[in-house]
Write an enzyme that holds these catalytic residues in place. Structure first.
Site, mmCIF file in Angstrom:
data_model
loop_
_atom_site.group_PDB
_atom_site.id
_atom_site.type_symbol
_atom_site.label_atom_id
_atom_site.label_comp_id
_atom_site.label_asym_id
_atom_site.label_seq_id
_atom_site.Cartn_x
_atom_site.Cartn_y
_atom_site.Cartn_z
ATOM 1 N N HIS A 1 0.839 -1.206 0.000
ATOM 2 C CA HIS A 1 0.000 0.000 0.000
ATOM 3 C C HIS A 1 0.871 1.251 0.000
ATOM 4 C CE1 HIS A 1 -3.543 2.410 1.721
ATOM 5 N NE2 HIS A 1 -2.506 3.205 1.901
ATOM 6 N N GLU A 2 1.832 1.305 0.915
ATOM 7 C CA GLU A 2 2.679 2.496 1.028
ATOM 8 C C GLU A 2 3.570 2.672 -0.198
ATOM 9 O OE1 GLU A 2 2.107 4.699 3.299
ATOM 10 O OE2 GLU A 2 0.633 3.362 4.211
ATOM 11 N N HIS B 1 2.109 4.611 -3.022
ATOM 12 C CA HIS B 1 2.005 6.065 -2.832
ATOM 13 C C HIS B 1 3.228 6.808 -3.365
ATOM 14 C CE1 HIS B 1 -1.693 6.261 -0.670
ATOM 15 N NE2 HIS B 1 -1.268 5.770 0.470
ATOM 16 N N ASP C 1 -5.409 8.101 -1.543
ATOM 17 C CA ASP C 1 -6.228 7.330 -0.600
ATOM 18 C C ASP C 1 -7.679 7.708 -0.859
ATOM 19 O OD1 ASP C 1 -4.400 5.725 0.855
ATOM 20 O OD2 ASP C 1 -3.730 7.494 1.959
#
Length: 350
Positions: free
Chosen positions: A301-302, A305, A316
């Site tokens: 997920h990170e 970004h 998000d």
């Protein structure tokens, strides 16, 4: 994992995507209106037009008045250039949320917040900008703190002319750091290494599945985005599996983002990822249940970004399965949790 940070500028994004009409748009009781307030401030007005009280997640969303998360998206050059975001993007532990992580809106009630866009975006050059707020806002039923679903929201387009010199005088929400040594040592270092190894494996498997179109319509609404989904996942797999990565990993909290229920956060403008204490204490290495959170997909997920991994970095737009699967195809394609959930689904054959 890299010790010194690399600064990166968020790449171009399409104004047309931000403003596009979603033919699958669902009815929502939420109304969001943006209005200019001063040179670079934006007043956000959220109204519950429904018939019942809503218990809306504020933590980590555009309603968050504590963490410097992205509350609005800004475009310059007639809508062709997305303005660089200089705050943080967080992943929340979606269990164990507290009542003060929510905002309650009675039927007909309105909440207003003011966003100083210059504190969170690079506006020092000034000029004309278009501003939006769009996504899916998770909610809990009644007085519960257990997420039950998500509600779409989409604001008007706000056009602003901003004085660059005045915007440059606004204090940034995050202070720039030129170099921050990694604090991932001992058992934390071992845990992060395992998470990154699993991240690489899951991302590679998900990339292969995306190329075949497997489960894409559930998580990304269409198979037409297969090449983009696969390309981002391959880039994540490469970064997670590299010792000379394009991101900086840290295990302390230099930007003060590790508040309650924050598992990890990314500062996209620096490709900087921090893993918070509950990342180590509250998550398994790998989830054994569909849509469950774990260390591997949190790392994934990170990584999505970070524009240094794959540009542009993700937003998000919706946290968790309910919110992520409520997004339009364009929103899902640029939503971090959509990739994390997809990788989990491929790994567990959900």
């Amino acid at each position: 994992m890299k010790v010194s940070s690399q600064l990166a500028v968020a790449a171009l994004a399409s104004f047309a995507t931000a403003a596009s009409v979603d033919v699958h748009k669902r009815e929502t009781p939420l109304s969001v209106k943006l209005a200019a307030s001063g040179n670079s401030e934006v007043k956000v007005t959220l109204t519950n037009n429904g018939e019942k009280t809503l218990n809306l997640l504020s933590k980590g969303t555009f309603l968050d008045e504590q963490l410097p998360v992205e509350k609005v998206q800004m475009y310059a050059a007639g809508g062709s250039d997305k303005v660089a975001f200089e705050g943080m993007k967080v992943r929340l532990l979606t269990s164990g949320l507290k009542a003060d992580d929510f905002v309650t809106l009675a039927a007909g009630e309105t909440k207003e917040i003011t966003v100083e866009t210059a504190a969170l975006h690079s506006l020092h050059e000034g000029g004309d900008f278009d501003v939006f707020a769009k996504g899916a806002l998770p909610f809990a039923e009644g007085a519960s703190t257990e997420l039950a679903g998500a509600l779409d929201y989409e604001s008007n387009k706000l056009s602003m002319t901003i004085d660059g010199a005045q915007a440059a005088s606004v204090a940034k929400a995050l202070n720039k750091r030129t170099a921050i040594g990694s604090s991932c040592t001992g058992t934390k270092l071992s845990t992060v290494r395992t998470a990154l190894s699993n991240c690489a494996r899951l991302a590679n498997a998900a990339a292969s599945a995306a190329t075949s179109g497997t489960k894409l319509t559930t998580y990304f609404k269409t198979t037409s985005s297969a090449s983009t989904v696969a390309a981002r996942l391959r880039a994540v797999a490469s970064d997670c599996g590299s010792t000379s990565s394009r991101t900086t990993t840290n295990c302390n909290d230099p930007y003060s983002g590790c508040s309650s229920n924050v598992l990890a956060y990314t500062v996209p403008s620096a490709n900087f990822i921090t893993y918070c204490p509950i990342f180590f204490s509250a998550l398994p290495a790998l989830a054994s249940t569909c849509h469950g959170q774990d260390q591997a997909t949190t790392a994934l997920h990170e990584e999505t970004h970070a524009p240094g991994v794959y540009s542009p970095g993700t937003q998000d737009n919706g946290y968790g399965y309910a919110a992520a699967t409520a997004l339009s195809a364009n929103q899902a394609l640029n939503n971090a949790d959509s990739y994390a959930l997809y990788a989990n689904a491929i790994n567990l054959n959900c």
